[in-house]
Design an enzyme around this catalytic site. Structure first.
Site, PDB file in Angstrom:
ATOM      1  N   GLU A 146       0.814  -1.222   0.000  1.00 37.24           N
ATOM      2  CA  GLU A 146       0.000   0.000   0.000  1.00 37.24           C
ATOM      3  C   GLU A 146       0.848   1.273   0.000  1.00 37.24           C
ATOM      4  OE1 GLU A 146      -2.782  -0.411   3.258  1.00 37.24           O
ATOM      5  OE2 GLU A 146      -4.135  -1.628   2.054  1.00 37.24           O
ATOM      6  N   GLU A 302      -6.689  -7.745  -1.064  1.00 37.26           N
ATOM      7  CA  GLU A 302      -7.218  -7.739   0.301  1.00 37.26           C
ATOM      8  C   GLU A 302      -8.687  -7.360   0.331  1.00 37.26           C
ATOM      9  OE1 GLU A 302      -5.194  -5.260   3.137  1.00 37.26           O
ATOM     10  OE2 GLU A 302      -3.204  -5.777   2.397  1.00 37.26           O
TER      11      GLU A 302
END
Ligand SMILES: [Zn+2]
Length: 666
Positions: A146, A302
């Site tokens: 991320e 995710e």
């Protein structure tokens, strides 16, 4: 890219004693989990000191997963720094917007322009690839985690000046681009350039005195982190020439120009965390954006099987919801379904983040049973949807430069935010089951019949020509207020709004009014029907376009608010104010009709219906996201549901979160 749908997620056995590993393997196998993402935050574990690398535990984890036949997603661990590195080399930590140099803490904490960080990150990625790259169970490399945030340290300032020299060549060009005559900001030496944070030209986090400078800084930070990604990717490639390499993106995350990033990634992956009240259309739009980055299927890296922990209100996913969301993800282009995470953490800030195995440590939970059911279904689905594609004729433009510049503007309204504007236009097509591609400003437009470019505030070089060419050949363009205003440096296109789009739209916008919350005007159509409009109101004059509706109130009553211009073989709709839902659907219905685009199925339905085309058939994903039951559309009766093997029957109803995947030969 993959031989099967990767089903699994982040797994951190290093946080657990060995007996738990064995138990996990049994639980996961029974849930048909076939993939695990490991080593995401293990840098301090595998490199406990500058000269020491210790892969013994990771070796055991990889051996165990390989033995069990997992597809392993191997992360490079560089998403969080080891404490020893920050202590010995404080420059690896970031300096924040307020100018504070950070100590050790948190994650995503490395300065992207620290040579020390770059050296260590490249080295660890290479060591991992050297060690595990030949293992056939490694299905994918996952660089860092991320990427995001920003840094304002001295290393970043130096690197920014180098980046600017490459871009502008001369200080004269830079002073002109940033309009530095304003407030006498002219710089005479590259070293006089100060980063636009709270110590410089920043105004709060989201505003700035010099948007040209601040947009350039966002471009620079995006490029800096992309360089970090490329550096680790290239280290991996020295030892592993084939396995796909990705990093997990975050939908409409503002900080990084994902279209630019996607060009460097083998496959896009992303993390999907809608809140309890996020509209399903917004979730679908982000999936379409992630697919649009490369125009290819993507990985869902995710999602939570049950609940988040970091939002304001972390509601549980209702029974059936996780399954429905997973199929929505596949419907919009995913080839994997992965969770964060497989076992719920015992401590620290994510201990309430949902997982396949909760703190009770058992498989006798609702969440586990739902994960097991989905795993069984995906295994039965096999590889038939893998690599199948969308054939959208509707393109909606999304552009990070535009996102940054629009939101940096001081005026006309603080409520004018980029993603929300795009979502309004997307929602019309979503509600009617049109297949939509989210496209960059430099997309090849030939394949689309209609291109929607809301708030196209920044019109960069080449865009006018591309849009004119598209409409000339018969395309339909829809654009709006606050379009065509500035160039790539945030300087106004002089000569009247909407600048380069003026000829194409056939209108001249003389002034822009802003309406406060609660204030509105009206758009009056030719048949005298009225809809509300507000936020901003363009005061415009026709220059060849036809007025479809005019303002009903205020001193500009009677001026056009919605226009249509014939240009070559096509048309341009210009929307001069934020129309209410009824006004917007009326407008987009006209535009879609002119363009001759059709939804995935002709019937109107409250169900979400998407189509992926495989080699010799199509898959229609039919999902009910509404509370009310809904009937299967007549055109989909008699089709085989690949999840059950049964044919749909007339009058058959879908309850909330019911899903059908219908195989249709066509
Ligand atoms: Zn820095």
């Amino acid at each position: 890219m993959f031989q099967r749908i990767l089903y699994g997620g982040d797994y951190n056995p290093n946080q657990w004693p060995r007996e738990v590993w064995e138990q996990d393997m049994r639980y996961f196998k029974n849930a048909h989990i076939n993939s695990a993402t490991v080593n995401v935050f293990s840098w301090a574990k595998i490199q406990p000191a500058e000269e020491i690398y210790d892969f013994s535990e990771l070796d055991d984890i990889v051996d165990m997963l390989s033995r069990e036949g997992y597809d392993i997603v191997m992360a490079t661990s560089t998403g969080a720094l080891p404490a020893w590195m920050v202590k010995r080399y404080p420059e690896v930590a970031r300096t924040d917007y307020e100018g504070r140099a950070h100590k050790f803490g948190h994650r995503h904490n490395a300065c992207p322009n620290s040579p020390v960080f770059q050296k260590f990150a490249a080295k660890i990625a290479g060591k991992l690839a050297e060690r595990y790259g030949s293992n056939p169970h490694i299905a994918c490399w996952h660089v860092s985690n991320e990427y995001g945030g920003e840094c304002y340290c001295e290393n970043c300032a130096k690197a920014f000046r180098v980046w600017l020299r490459e871009k502008y060549k001369t200080l004269e060009a830079l002073n002109a681009a940033w309009n530095m005559e304003f407030w006498g900001h002219i710089v005479y030496d590259w070293d006089e350039i100060v980063l636009p944070n709270a110590l410089g030209d920043g105004i709060g986090w989201e505003k700035t005195a010099f948007a040209g400078m601040s947009v350039d800084y966002r471009r620079f930070i995006s490029d800096s982190m992309l360089d970090n990604f490329k550096m680790e990717r290239d280290s991996i490639r020295k030892f592993d020439r084939e396995t796909p390499i990705t990093t997990n993106l975050m939908g409409t995350y503002k900080g990084l120009d994902y279209f630019k990033w996607a060009k460097e990634m083998d496959i896009v992956s992303w993390d999907n965390y809608p809140a309890y009240d996020t509209p399903w259309s917004s979730v679908a739009m982000r999936h379409d954006l992630m697919r649009g980055l490369k125009g290819q299927p993507f990985m869902l890296m995710e999602q939570t099987p049950s609940q988040q922990n970091w939002q304001a209100y972390n509601s549980l996913k209702r029974p059936g919801q996780m399954r429905a969301q997973s199929y929505q993800t596949i419907a919009h282009g995913a080839d994997t379904i992965q969770f964060f995470q497989l076992r719920r953490s015992k401590g620290a800030c994510e201990k309430f983040h949902g997982a396949v195995i909760a703190h009770a440590g058992t498989d006798r939970t609702r969440v586990y049973r739902e994960v097991e059911q989905l795993g069984r279904e995906l295994e039965a689905l096999g590889n038939r949807t893998l690599g199948s594609v969308h054939d959208s004729r509707v393109g909606i433009v999304f552009d990070w430069d535009n996102y940054w510049a629009l939101e940096y503007t001081s005026g006309p309204s603080v409520r004018l935010t980029y993603v929300e504007q795009i979502e309004q236009y997307y929602r019309f097509f979503y509600d009617r089951n049109y297949s939509v591609d989210m496209i960059p400003v430099d997309a090849a437009l030939d394949r689309y019949k209609i291109v929607v470019a809301p708030v196209l505030y920044m019109v960069k070089e080449g865009m006018r020509e591309a849009l004119e060419d598209f409409v000339q050949k018969g395309g339909v363009l829809v654009t709006t207020y606050m379009s065509g205003i500035v160039d790539q440096s945030d300087n106004v296109h002089l000569g009247g709004y909407p600048g380069p789009l003026r000829k194409l739209a056939g209108v001249w916008v003389e002034e822009i009014d802003a309406l406060a919350p609660g204030q509105y005007n009206e758009a009056v159509f030719a048949d005298k029907s009225r809809v509300k409009c507000g936020l901003v109101c363009d005061l415009m004059h026709l220059e060849g376009a036809q007025s479809l509706a005019e303002y009903g109130n205020d001193f500009y009553a009677g001026m056009p608010v919605l226009t249509k211009n014939a240009f070559g073989k096509g048309f341009v709709y210009y929307v001069g104010s934020e129309l209410d839902a009824e006004g917007l659907s009326r407008t987009l219905r006209m535009a879609a009709e002119d363009a001759g685009v059709s939804p995935v199925i002709p019937e109107e339905t409250g169900l979400e219906v998407s189509r992926r085309r495989a080699k010799d058939c199509s898959y229609y994903f039919v999902i009910n996201f509404r509370k009310e039951e809904a009937e299967i559309p007549a055109c989909l009766v008699g089709k085989t549901d690949v999840l059950t093997g049964r044919q749909t029957e007339a009058g058959e109803k879908l309850s909330q979160y019911d899903v059908k995947i219908l195989q249709v030969k066509e």
